[in-house]
Design an enzyme around this catalytic site. Structure first.
Site, short mmCIF file in Angstrom:
data_model
loop_
_atom_site.label_atom_id
_atom_site.label_comp_id
_atom_site.label_asym_id
_atom_site.label_seq_id
_atom_site.Cartn_x
_atom_site.Cartn_y
_atom_site.Cartn_z
N ASN A 156 0.80 -1.23 0.00
CA ASN A 156 0.00 0.00 0.00
C ASN A 156 0.83 1.28 0.00
O ASN A 156 0.37 2.32 -0.43
CB ASN A 156 -1.03 -0.02 1.14
CG ASN A 156 -0.42 -0.02 2.50
OD1 ASN A 156 0.73 -0.44 2.68
ND2 ASN A 156 -1.16 0.45 3.48
N LYS A 179 12.56 -7.85 0.34
CA LYS A 179 11.52 -8.65 -0.33
C LYS A 179 10.26 -7.80 -0.37
O LYS A 179 9.51 -7.73 0.60
CB LYS A 179 11.28 -9.94 0.47
CG LYS A 179 10.78 -11.09 -0.34
CD LYS A 179 9.36 -11.19 -0.75
CE LYS A 179 8.19 -11.05 0.12
NZ LYS A 179 6.97 -10.74 -0.70
N GLY A 231 3.05 -5.44 7.45
CA GLY A 231 2.01 -6.20 6.77
C GLY A 231 0.90 -6.54 7.74
O GLY A 231 0.72 -5.86 8.76
N SER A 232 0.18 -7.59 7.45
CA SER A 232 -0.98 -7.95 8.27
C SER A 232 -0.53 -8.56 9.60
O SER A 232 0.57 -9.11 9.71
CB SER A 232 -1.85 -8.95 7.51
OG SER A 232 -1.08 -10.10 7.23
N VAL A 235 0.23 -12.41 9.34
CA VAL A 235 1.56 -12.76 8.82
C VAL A 235 2.65 -12.31 9.80
O VAL A 235 3.64 -13.03 10.01
CB VAL A 235 1.78 -12.17 7.41
CG1 VAL A 235 3.21 -12.39 6.93
CG2 VAL A 235 0.79 -12.77 6.42
N GLY A 236 2.46 -11.16 10.42
CA GLY A 236 3.45 -10.68 11.40
C GLY A 236 3.67 -11.69 12.53
O GLY A 236 4.79 -11.90 12.98
N GLU A 253 5.29 -4.04 12.07
CA GLU A 253 4.28 -2.98 11.93
C GLU A 253 3.09 -3.63 11.25
O GLU A 253 3.19 -4.06 10.10
CB GLU A 253 4.80 -1.82 11.05
CG GLU A 253 5.97 -1.07 11.63
CD GLU A 253 5.63 -0.27 12.86
OE1 GLU A 253 4.44 -0.03 13.12
OE2 GLU A 253 6.57 0.09 13.58
N CYS A 287 -2.92 1.45 6.65
CA CYS A 287 -2.92 0.89 8.01
C CYS A 287 -3.54 1.89 8.98
O CYS A 287 -4.09 1.51 10.01
CB CYS A 287 -1.51 0.53 8.43
SG CYS A 287 -0.36 1.88 8.23
N GLN A 334 -8.60 -8.68 -2.44
CA GLN A 334 -8.94 -7.57 -1.55
C GLN A 334 -10.38 -7.09 -1.81
O GLN A 334 -11.12 -6.80 -0.87
CB GLN A 334 -7.93 -6.43 -1.79
CG GLN A 334 -7.92 -5.38 -0.71
CD GLN A 334 -7.56 -5.94 0.66
OE1 GLN A 334 -6.66 -6.76 0.78
NE2 GLN A 334 -8.29 -5.53 1.68
N GLU A 388 -10.04 -5.42 10.67
CA GLU A 388 -9.50 -4.56 9.62
C GLU A 388 -10.06 -5.01 8.27
O GLU A 388 -9.90 -6.17 7.88
CB GLU A 388 -7.97 -4.66 9.60
CG GLU A 388 -7.34 -3.70 8.61
CD GLU A 388 -5.82 -3.83 8.56
OE1 GLU A 388 -5.31 -4.95 8.42
OE2 GLU A 388 -5.13 -2.79 8.64
N GLU A 467 9.11 2.84 13.55
CA GLU A 467 9.92 3.33 12.46
C GLU A 467 9.81 4.85 12.40
O GLU A 467 9.09 5.46 13.17
CB GLU A 467 9.63 2.66 11.12
CG GLU A 467 8.25 2.39 10.73
CD GLU A 467 8.24 1.27 9.68
OE1 GLU A 467 9.31 0.82 9.24
OE2 GLU A 467 7.15 0.85 9.30
#
Ligand code: NAD
Length: 498
Positions: A156, A179, A231-232, A235-236, A253, A287, A334, A388, A467
């Protein structure tokens, strides 16, 4: 519509652009016109991920030993190249991920700002010099790089987010394996070409394109010291688990379910603009998107009428057209997620006040467009108010007081961003104190962070790192405390003498 040309792109490993070793590629298509094939990018193998880590590990020492101000000079050149190429990079980005041109220009601008800001840390990276408790002894702390950093990013903010991670990693003296999202490899390619041209030495930055397996390879490899992931949350969590056996430093994040609180004393026109921008900017695919609007009952009906009318009137289309206000969703998956949440909202008993359908008329038929959608009569316990969605769907929740608004704002799994519209300074400060998020705004929407302050969230949004700002340096460096005894004799520290 952009030209219908396409080409085959490469990985960047050890300073060389290398085609997919297996010949397998991923197609990158324009989400506004799926017959616009932008290019084919390597669907890389584990072996290519290994080669990239090898290259980064080999390059690390020389880069670490390059004086930080010299590293900074290279990064400043990268910022200048980004400035020169802002417009073509923004156009590429709109074509590959759909957000309107004004926003993709902003994405590149964010990379420019971050690069200038953090490159300047090449002359700072301040440590502490403190008095020693002993005579003839010097005490200080310095930052040291960690080694190979794996940078795993979403689609995004396809240039901004990589810059938030790679520039601090590089200025601290680390090497990088990047990546990018498989959905936005062109913007990643553009960013890496700039770093190469600016003079980042071979092997210091490597890029391997591909899907989740490549991210996973980077996460489990013991030569990788830091994994910085955006990311989501689902996955995090996996990234965190996979990185745990080697006790890597993991920076996560993740998702958000952000809220704007509109109080009864708010400047309603201002709140309206903020909620539209926060809710539907980037098609709600931020996000920090304001997917919940929590409105005081005294202004609720008035606000809802105006908000629904404005949302329904937003111009949806190809982000390259100057009049478009909202682009497509990033892809079929999505879009289906958005449509499924529209059904969920209806089943849960919320009122669909506008939108709710895929748009397929005329030129929109070839893209992943969805109407701006507003639900009213939403209860805080409904899934559309808690999960989300990452699309153009805003849930409006009616509350009786500031206390209730704060309670509802906090009562979700995530903790990224929140905001309040009020003219009352006491209410603003109470909300600022009591809302438990990483970012908070007063009289502005939940989006619009600036590069020189920390960015990140609490709870299921993040794992405590940040960050941006100088906080980013803490992810990509370790502290080393250094004691220099110039007394010429053994001096025991106070811990051993009293
Ligand atoms: P995603 O989690 O699907 O993918 C993110 C990246 O992880 C991609 O590069 C993907 O290929 C990679 N990946 C997938 N599986 C992996 C695995 N098992 N191991 C390692 N890497 C893996 O997210 P997305 O759909 O690209 O992005 C949207 C999400 O990102 C939303 O949840 C959004 O809130 C979040 N996001 C968060 C922030 C933030 O700063 N908090 C910023 C932007 C986006």
């Amino acid at each position: 519509m952009s030209e219908l040309t396409s080409s085959t792109f490469c990985n960047y490993i050890g300073g060389r652009w290398l085609p997919s070793a297996s010949g397998k590629t991923i197609e990158n298509r324009n989400p506004a016109h799926t017959d616009d094939l932008i290019g084919r990018f390597p669907d890389s193998s584990a072996d290519e991920a290994h080669q990239a880590i090898d290259a980064a590990a080999r390059a690390f020492d020389a880069w670490r030993m390059t004086p930080a101000p010299k590293r900074a000079e290279i990064l400043f050149r990268a910022a200048e190249l980004l400035v020169a190429r802002k417009e073509p990079f923004a156009r590429d980005m709109t074509r590959e991920m759909g957000k309107v041109l004004a926003e993709t220009r902003g994405d590149v601008q964010e990379a420019i700002d971050m690069t200038y800001f953090l490159a300047a840390e090449g002359r700072r990276q301040y440590g502490q010099t403190v008095p020693s408790e002993l005579r003839d002894k010097f005490a200080m702390s310095i930052r040291q790089p960690l080694g190979v950093c794996a940078i795993i990013t979403p689609w995004n903010f396809p240039m901004a987010i990589p810059s938030w991670k790679m520039i601090p990693a590089l200025v601290c003296g680390n090497s990088v394996v990047f990546k990018p999202s498989e959905l936005t490899p062109l913007s990643a390619h553009n960013f890496v070409t700039v770093l190469e041209e600016a003079g980042v030495p071979a092997g210091v930055v490597n890029m391997v394109t591909g899907g989740p397996e490549i991210g996973e390879r980077l996460t489990v490899d013991e030569r990788v010291s830091v994994v910085s992931f955006t990311g989501s949350t689902a996955v995090g969590r996996l990234v965190n688990q996979n990185a745990a056996p080697h006790v890597k430093k993991v920076h996560l994040e993740m998702g958000g379910k952000n809220a704007i609180m509109v109080m009864d004393d708010a400047a309603l026109d201002l709140a309206l603009e903020g909620c539209l921008w926060g809710g539907f900017g980037t098609t709600g695919q931020r996000c920090t998107a304001a997917s919940r609007v929590i409105v005081h009952e005294r202004v609720h009906d008035r606000f809802v009428d105006a908000f629904v009318a404005r949302a329904a009137a937003l111009r949806v289309g190809d982000g390259l057209h100057p009049t478009t206000e909202m682009g497509p969703s990033i892809g079929q998956k999505q879009l289906e997620k958005v449509m499924s949440y529209v059904s969920i909202g209806q089943q849960e008993g919320a009122t669909l006040a506008c939108g709710g359908h895929r748009l397929t008329e005329g030129a929109l038929a070839k893209g992943f467009f969805h109407e701006p959608t507003v639900f009213t009569d939403v209860k805080p316990e409904m899934r559309i108010a808690r999960e989300e969605i990452f699309g153009p769907v805003v849930s409006i929740i009616n509350v009786r007081s500031l206390d209730e608004a704060i309670r509802v704002t906090n009562d979700v799994a995530y903790g990224l961003s929140a905001s309040i519209y009020t003219q009352d300074i006491n209410r603003a400060f109470r909300a600022m104190r009591d809302v438990y998020t990483g970012i908070f705004y007063v009289n502005a929407p939940t989006i619009g962070a600036e590069v020189h302050l920390p960015f990140g969230g609490t709870k299921a949004t993040g794992n405590g790192h940040r960050e941006a700002g100088t906080a980013a340096l803490d992810v990509f460096s370790d502290w080393k405390s250094v004691y220099v005894d110039f007394s010429g004799k053994l001096q025991r520290a106070q811990i051993d003498t009293v």
